[in-house]
Design an enzyme around this catalytic site. Structure first.
Site, PDB file in Angstrom:
ATOM      1  N   GLU A 436      54.280  50.471 -73.545  1.00  0.00           N
ATOM      2  CA  GLU A 436      54.735  51.469 -74.527  1.00  0.00           C
ATOM      3  C   GLU A 436      54.208  51.162 -75.924  1.00  0.00           C
ATOM      4  O   GLU A 436      54.872  51.444 -76.922  1.00  0.00           O
ATOM      5  CB  GLU A 436      56.269  51.578 -74.572  1.00  0.00           C
ATOM      6  CG  GLU A 436      56.930  52.046 -73.308  1.00  0.00           C
ATOM      7  CD  GLU A 436      56.300  53.314 -72.746  1.00  0.00           C
ATOM      8  OE1 GLU A 436      55.690  54.071 -73.518  1.00  0.00           O
ATOM      9  OE2 GLU A 436      56.420  53.526 -71.534  1.00  0.00           O
TER      10      GLU A 436
HETATM   11  C1  FAD Z   1      53.551  46.096 -66.067  1.00  0.00           C
HETATM   12  C2  FAD Z   1      52.919  47.198 -66.827  1.00  0.00           C
HETATM   13  C3  FAD Z   1      53.464  48.468 -66.764  1.00  0.00           C
HETATM   14  C4  FAD Z   1      52.852  49.530 -67.457  1.00  0.00           C
HETATM   15  N1  FAD Z   1      53.345  50.813 -67.316  1.00  0.00           N
HETATM   16  C5  FAD Z   1      52.613  51.860 -67.806  1.00  0.00           C
HETATM   17  C6  FAD Z   1      52.956  53.213 -67.502  1.00  0.00           C
HETATM   18  O1  FAD Z   1      53.947  53.488 -66.825  1.00  0.00           O
HETATM   19  N2  FAD Z   1      52.147  54.202 -67.969  1.00  0.00           N
HETATM   20  C7  FAD Z   1      51.054  53.950 -68.706  1.00  0.00           C
HETATM   21  O2  FAD Z   1      50.361  54.893 -69.083  1.00  0.00           O
HETATM   22  N3  FAD Z   1      50.694  52.679 -69.038  1.00  0.00           N
HETATM   23  C8  FAD Z   1      51.446  51.629 -68.596  1.00  0.00           C
HETATM   24  N4  FAD Z   1      51.075  50.344 -68.889  1.00  0.00           N
HETATM   25  C9  FAD Z   1      49.931  50.110 -69.734  1.00  0.00           C
HETATM   26  C10 FAD Z   1      50.325  49.588 -71.106  1.00  0.00           C
HETATM   27  O3  FAD Z   1      50.959  50.592 -71.858  1.00  0.00           O
HETATM   28  C11 FAD Z   1      49.078  49.018 -71.772  1.00  0.00           C
HETATM   29  O4  FAD Z   1      48.740  47.823 -71.076  1.00  0.00           O
HETATM   30  C12 FAD Z   1      49.265  48.748 -73.254  1.00  0.00           C
HETATM   31  O5  FAD Z   1      49.412  49.945 -73.963  1.00  0.00           O
HETATM   32  C13 FAD Z   1      48.120  47.948 -73.862  1.00  0.00           C
HETATM   33  O6  FAD Z   1      46.882  48.482 -73.513  1.00  0.00           O
HETATM   34  P1  FAD Z   1      45.744  47.531 -72.899  1.00  0.00           P
HETATM   35  O7  FAD Z   1      46.366  46.781 -71.780  1.00  0.00           O
HETATM   36  O8  FAD Z   1      44.560  48.324 -72.619  1.00  0.00           O
HETATM   37  O9  FAD Z   1      45.462  46.476 -74.035  1.00  0.00           O
HETATM   38  P2  FAD Z   1      44.413  46.670 -75.224  1.00  0.00           P
HETATM   39  O10 FAD Z   1      44.581  48.003 -75.830  1.00  0.00           O
HETATM   40  O11 FAD Z   1      43.072  46.280 -74.743  1.00  0.00           O
HETATM   41  O12 FAD Z   1      44.957  45.584 -76.259  1.00  0.00           O
HETATM   42  C14 FAD Z   1      44.597  44.191 -76.197  1.00  0.00           C
HETATM   43  C15 FAD Z   1      45.067  43.544 -77.504  1.00  0.00           C
HETATM   44  O13 FAD Z   1      44.405  44.159 -78.613  1.00  0.00           O
HETATM   45  C16 FAD Z   1      45.343  44.668 -79.541  1.00  0.00           C
HETATM   46  N5  FAD Z   1      44.874  45.941 -80.084  1.00  0.00           N
HETATM   47  C17 FAD Z   1      44.282  46.957 -79.425  1.00  0.00           C
HETATM   48  N6  FAD Z   1      44.024  47.956 -80.265  1.00  0.00           N
HETATM   49  C18 FAD Z   1      44.438  47.578 -81.492  1.00  0.00           C
HETATM   50  C19 FAD Z   1      44.436  48.167 -82.780  1.00  0.00           C
HETATM   51  N7  FAD Z   1      43.949  49.393 -83.008  1.00  0.00           N
HETATM   52  N8  FAD Z   1      44.959  47.468 -83.805  1.00  0.00           N
HETATM   53  C20 FAD Z   1      45.470  46.244 -83.619  1.00  0.00           C
HETATM   54  N9  FAD Z   1      45.512  45.628 -82.427  1.00  0.00           N
HETATM   55  C21 FAD Z   1      44.995  46.286 -81.374  1.00  0.00           C
HETATM   56  C22 FAD Z   1      46.644  44.852 -78.750  1.00  0.00           C
HETATM   57  O14 FAD Z   1      47.779  44.773 -79.589  1.00  0.00           O
HETATM   58  C23 FAD Z   1      46.571  43.703 -77.765  1.00  0.00           C
HETATM   59  O15 FAD Z   1      47.052  42.533 -78.357  1.00  0.00           O
HETATM   60  C24 FAD Z   1      51.711  49.274 -68.244  1.00  0.00           C
HETATM   61  C25 FAD Z   1      51.190  47.975 -68.331  1.00  0.00           C
HETATM   62  C26 FAD Z   1      51.759  46.964 -67.616  1.00  0.00           C
HETATM   63  C27 FAD Z   1      51.131  45.588 -67.697  1.00  0.00           C
END
Ligand code: FAD
Length: 592
Positions: A436
């Site tokens: 989220e």
């Molecule tokens: C168990 C689990 C359940 C989930 N459930 C759902 C679901 O039901 N529906 C759904 O759609 N998604 C879901 N997700 C996905 C989840 O919302 C994302 O993993 C999350 O939003 C982070 O995206 P990412 O994993 O691509 O990380 P990334 O976006 O690659 O982020 C990696 C790091 O970079 C930082 N970062 C990235 N962009 C920026 C920025 N602009 N400024 C500063 N820092 C930044 C982040 O804070 C983080 O520390 C789930 C994930 C998990 C692991």
């Protein structure tokens, strides 16, 4: 492993004494809703939580969801627990009456959700996602979509999922590539979504996915995203699940925690296209998505409180039982008698109570926004609620990491092994700062959308209210010292706000560098405010000779601990904010 029991007294005290629940309901003309009804509801929910959900928590951890030919099979026992939840009307508690909901205030719904979350974080994620989907559909869906889907989603007969993330689109949803092409009265959706919580299971007859996708010729970036409703089974003429839609779970993740909650990879349209329906206007999916996400962000704050409370209860029970060391008279010492164990337990207790205060005050703002007849009053409450959302999600989930870690530390080695169940809370909690919107994203939402875009008005209003509480506290002798600290902390909030507004214009990294510390600062200050309000009320009740004396005295002491040990962190957040982005951004990537 200790049993779970909802902290009824703390919940009732906050609602009735601190937030004037009865008065607020009476002012809104809700004659049938009062503290007595709320406590009866909490008792009932507490029973289902403690007796049915909680015993399945460790089972969900050991025997998590599995994936096979028929898709996802949830943990044995979950379907029956979920059925009891639906049959007893819990799914519809706060939903709109028009679609079969019971329209209960958020001030009742939030404590009830805490019960599900404390009892079983993995299972309770399923209703959390459904609630977000219901909210988005209620606000943005067409009458036809609402009439077709909402009654079954509100009742919990069908669950909802939130399909945003793709392999290349996580925090940056502008990168979404799933496509939706118009065909007759619907769209055909094709694409891959990953990490979809409860994206498949056998607990209900249907699952309604809300999916972010791009229409043909959509502009690039976030301005070209649309929201589509894609059911697992297309409803037939009688509204019953009919033809299987072209949407399939293709696998689930093996992960650190919440093993009871399936995290699904979902493929849309491998066999020609999944039938979907547009929710809201084309290319305006971001707004609809934010309705869903803001709901879910408040929900993750409650999850963070719930898992922290459970971890605290377990650590407390262990600290009373575990004997280490011997007194001069030869009796053994329970570890709760050692100051350092007290430090950990008091930190867990005071932080958890402060979190609860923030969640309830946020819930009350949501209610007052919905109840207000004057649009200006409604918009003031809406702004306050929006300001709270990233703090509720970000600060509380970050603090839940520390609390559940202390939950292990209090157990010593027995916390590190899985037998006591303490480690599960820590592993389960770890996701809370990630999904989220990560903590980093919450910080940016707070600093950018909620403070800079509004020139700090909503924040200054909040900090003025906090200062007014400090003034009130300063009139009582026993609270005067804490009053001075709260005043300083709220001033730190104002100084951070001024710094942000001034520096964000000059330094392109300033907002990103300061934002998480800013969010944490405001969390500690808001927590201090709610604890201060609690101590004020406790002091007055004690002076009047009313109330539960042991509880009220404990509340005063817990507040003092919060002010001694947690509120000072606001000052170090301010120092970090003011140091700006220089040392953060100076190194080249190669210099790391
Ligand atoms: C168990 C689990 C359940 C989930 N459930 C759902 C679901 O039901 N529906 C759904 O759609 N998604 C879901 N997700 C996905 C989840 O919302 C994302 O993993 C999350 O939003 C982070 O995206 P990412 O994993 O691509 O990380 P990334 O976006 O690659 O982020 C990696 C790091 O970079 C930082 N970062 C990235 N962009 C920026 C920025 N602009 N400024 C500063 N820092 C930044 C982040 O804070 C983080 O520390 C789930 C994930 C998990 C692991």
């Amino acid at each position: 492993m200790s049993d779970y029991r909802f902290p009824y007294r703390d919940a009732a005290f906050l609602l009735n004494e601190v937030l004037d629940f009865d008065q607020k309901c009476a002012d809104a003309g809700l004659e049938d809703i009062n503290a007595e009804l709320a406590s009866a509801i909490f008792e009932e929910a507490g029973r289902l939580g403690s007796e049915v959900f909680a015993p399945l928590n460790a089972i969900g951890d050991h025997d998590g969801a599995t994936f096979g030919e028929n898709g996802v099979q949830e943990t044995a026992g979950f379907a029956d627990a979920y059925r009891q939840y639906v049959d007893n009307g819990w799914a519809s508690l706060a939903a709109d009456e028009e679609y079969g909901g019971q329209n209960m205030p958020r001030m009742i719904a939030a404590p009830v959700v805490e019960i599900w979350d404390s009892s079983n974080l993995g299972l309770s994620l399923c209703p959390l996602l459904t609630t977000g989907a219901v909210e988005a559909l209620t606000v943005h869906g067409s009458e036809e979509l609402k009439n077709t889907y909402l009654p079954n989603m509100v009742s919990g007969e069908w669950t909802g999922s939130m399909c945003l993330t793709e392999p290349g689109a996580g925090s940056d949803l502008a990168a979404v590539t799933t496509r939706a092409v118009p065909e007759g009265d619907h769209y055909l959706v094709t694409g891959q979504k990953v990490f979809i919580t409860w994206g498949d299971h056998q607990m209900t007859d249907n699952i309604i996915h809300l999916v972010l996708a791009r229409l043909p010729d959509a502009p690039d970036g976030v301005k070209g995203i649309s929201l589509l409703l894609v059911p697992k089974f297309l409803p037939d003429e009688d509204g019953q699940p009919g033809k299987r839609n072209d949407v399939y779970c293709v696998g689930i993740e093996h992960k650190l925690g919440i093993n009871g909650s399936p995290t699904c990879s979902i493929s849309f349209g491998d066999n020609g296209g999944a039938v979907g329906y547009l929710v809201g206007e084309p290319n305006n999916g971001l707004m609809a998505m934010f309705t869903m996400m803001n709901e879910a962000r408040q929900g993750v704050g409650i999850q963070s409180l719930g898992v922290s409370e459970r971890s605290y209860q377990q650590a407390l029970a262990y600290a009373k039982e575990r004997l280490q060391g011997t007194r001069n008279d030869g009796t053994r010492i329970p570890i709760i008698d050692f100051p350092d164990v007290r430090r950990m337990l008091m930190l867990m207790k005071s932080a958890t109570e402060a979190m609860r205060g923030l969640i309830y005050v946020a819930a009350s703002e949501s209610d007052m926004k919905n109840w207000a007849k004057d649009p200006e009053v409604a918009s003031k409450h809406a702004a306050r609620y929006a300001l709270y959302t990233p703090i509720v999600k970000g600060w509380i989930s970050e603090l839940s990491q520390e609390i559940t870690s202390y939950g292990i530390q209090v157990h010593g080695g027995m916390g590190y092994v899985e037998e006591t169940g303490s480690a599960q809370h820590y592993r389960d909690a770890r996701i809370l700062t990630i999904y989220e919107g990560t903590t980093g994203i919450q910080g940016l939402d707070l600093a950018g959308r909620k403070i800079i875009a509004d020139n700090g008005h909503a924040l200054r209003d909040l900090l003025d209210d906090i200062q007014a509480t400090a003034d009130e506290m300063s009139t009582l002798e026993n609270l005067a010292g804490m009053a001075a600290r709260l005043k300083r902390a709220s001033q730190a909030g104002k100084q951070a706000c001024t710094w942000l507004l001034e520096n964000a214009k000059q330094d392109r990294h300033a907002m990103g560098a300061a934002s998480v510390n800013f969010m944490m600062l405001l969390g500690y200050v808001c927590g201090g405010w709610m604890m201060g309000r609690s101590a004020l009320k406790a002091t007055r009740l004690l002076e009047a000779g009313g109330g539960d004396e042991a509880f009220l005295l404990a509340k005063q002491v817990t507040t003092q601990f919060y002010f001694d040990h947690l509120l000072p962190r606001a000052g170090s957040c301010l120092t970090a904010i003011r140091s700006g982005s220089d040392s953060m951004m100076a190194l080249d990537a190669e210099q790391f």
